[in-house]
Design a protein around this motif. Structure first.
Motif, PDB file in Angstrom:
ATOM      1  N   LYS A 257       0.831  -1.267   0.028  1.00  0.00           N
ATOM      2  CA  LYS A 257      -0.093  -0.015  -0.083  1.00  0.00           C
ATOM      3  C   LYS A 257       0.884   1.154  -0.027  1.00  0.00           C
ATOM      4  CE  LYS A 257      -3.062   2.604   2.994  1.00  0.00           C
ATOM      5  NZ  LYS A 257      -3.350   2.686   4.496  1.00  0.00           N
ATOM      6  N   TYR A 258       1.875   1.489   0.881  1.00  0.00           N
ATOM      7  CA  TYR A 258       2.722   2.563   1.134  1.00  0.00           C
ATOM      8  C   TYR A 258       3.383   2.647  -0.365  1.00  0.00           C
ATOM      9  CZ  TYR A 258       1.556   3.239   5.693  1.00  0.00           C
ATOM     10  OH  TYR A 258       1.277   3.615   7.059  1.00  0.00           O
ATOM     11  N   GLU A 259       4.155   1.271  -0.888  1.00  0.00           N
ATOM     12  CA  GLU A 259       4.703   1.301  -1.922  1.00  0.00           C
ATOM     13  C   GLU A 259       4.014   2.030  -3.393  1.00  0.00           C
ATOM     14  OE1 GLU A 259       8.138   1.135  -4.303  1.00  0.00           O
ATOM     15  OE2 GLU A 259       7.976   0.751  -2.110  1.00  0.00           O
ATOM     16  N   LYS A 260       2.696   1.728  -3.560  1.00  0.00           N
ATOM     17  CA  LYS A 260       1.984   2.011  -4.321  1.00  0.00           C
ATOM     18  C   LYS A 260       1.687   3.563  -4.252  1.00  0.00           C
ATOM     19  CE  LYS A 260      -0.759  -2.212  -5.481  1.00  0.00           C
ATOM     20  NZ  LYS A 260      -2.214  -2.416  -5.466  1.00  0.00           N
ATOM     21  N   GLU A 261       1.469   4.011  -3.009  1.00  0.00           N
ATOM     22  CA  GLU A 261       1.257   5.311  -2.804  1.00  0.00           C
ATOM     23  C   GLU A 261       2.502   6.283  -3.181  1.00  0.00           C
ATOM     24  OE1 GLU A 261       0.240   6.048   1.321  1.00  0.00           O
ATOM     25  OE2 GLU A 261      -1.887   5.041   1.015  1.00  0.00           O
TER      26      GLU A 261
ATOM     27  N   GLN B 185       5.270   9.688  -7.129  1.00  0.00           N
ATOM     28  CA  GLN B 185       6.343   9.966  -7.922  1.00  0.00           C
ATOM     29  C   GLN B 185       5.877  10.215  -9.379  1.00  0.00           C
ATOM     30  OE1 GLN B 185       9.978   9.593  -7.869  1.00  0.00           O
ATOM     31  NE2 GLN B 185       9.916   9.595  -5.603  1.00  0.00           N
ATOM     32  N   ARG B 186       5.017   9.579  -9.840  1.00  0.00           N
ATOM     33  CA  ARG B 186       4.265   9.593 -11.095  1.00  0.00           C
ATOM     34  C   ARG B 186       3.529  10.938 -11.215  1.00  0.00           C
ATOM     35  NH1 ARG B 186      -0.095   9.793 -13.672  1.00  0.00           N
ATOM     36  NH2 ARG B 186      -1.804   9.680 -11.879  1.00  0.00           N
ATOM     37  N   ARG B 187       2.879  11.381 -10.282  1.00  0.00           N
ATOM     38  CA  ARG B 187       2.317  12.745 -10.250  1.00  0.00           C
ATOM     39  C   ARG B 187       3.203  13.712 -10.282  1.00  0.00           C
ATOM     40  NH1 ARG B 187      -0.792  13.119  -5.467  1.00  0.00           N
ATOM     41  NH2 ARG B 187      -1.106  11.092  -5.366  1.00  0.00           N
ATOM     42  N   LEU B 188       4.683  13.355  -9.483  1.00  0.00           N
ATOM     43  CA  LEU B 188       5.626  14.608  -9.664  1.00  0.00           C
ATOM     44  C   LEU B 188       6.359  14.598 -10.898  1.00  0.00           C
ATOM     45  CD1 LEU B 188       7.048  16.530  -7.848  1.00  0.00           C
ATOM     46  CD2 LEU B 188       8.598  14.856  -6.935  1.00  0.00           C
TER      47      LEU B 188
END
Length: 143
Positions: free
Chosen positions: A89-93, A98-101
């Motif tokens: 869960k934390y890895e996906k978040e 990162q993807r949004r950034l």
């Protein structure tokens, strides 16, 4: 980098001394021997057993190694599954952040908007054609 791993091994070895033998024996002997062999021998580890691990001045790699031991050797199957789900869960978040950034579509869109808002002030170079050059030369001869 190598030195910090050796320090982490030294800290883990010291912490394993305070853990009950029944728990330590669940870690394979080869791993325990590897930790003893690769630890930094001259590093003095300061562990206060009255404080929780979170309050100790330990390296991040030490905590990671202890977390791996907990996950692999000390946790029951339900706990292990819960910990792995929490980790994913934390890895996906983290990946989503990162993807949004670093989202390339947004970066290129911002650049397009910047280009559209900037005004173009390019210089226009005026070139005379052959007839105009000839006319100006003739004019300069008779003037």
């Amino acid at each position: 980098m190598r030195n910090s791993l050796q320090i982490a091994y030294a800290e883990v070895d010291k912490i394993l001394e305070y853990i009950p033998r029944a728990r330590v024996s669940q870690i394979p002997l080869s791993i325990r021997e590897m930790i003893k062999a690769r630890k930094q021998k001259d590093y003095r580890v300061n562990i206060n057993i009255e404080k929780p691990l979170e309050e100790q001045d330990l390296q991040r790699k030490t905590l990671v190694l202890l977390a791996i031991f907990h996950l692999e050797y000390w946790s029951r199957s339900e706990q292990r599954e819960e910990l792995l789900n929490l980790h994913w869960k934390y890895e996906k978040e983290k990946q989503e952040m990162q993807r949004r950034l670093y989202d390339t579509d947004e970066i290129f869109e911002e650049r397009k908007e910047q280009r559209n808002t900037q005004t173009s002030t390019a210089m226009i170079v005026y070139k005379e054609n052959i007839f105009q050059k000839l006319w100006h030369r003739l004019k300069s001869l008779f003037a």
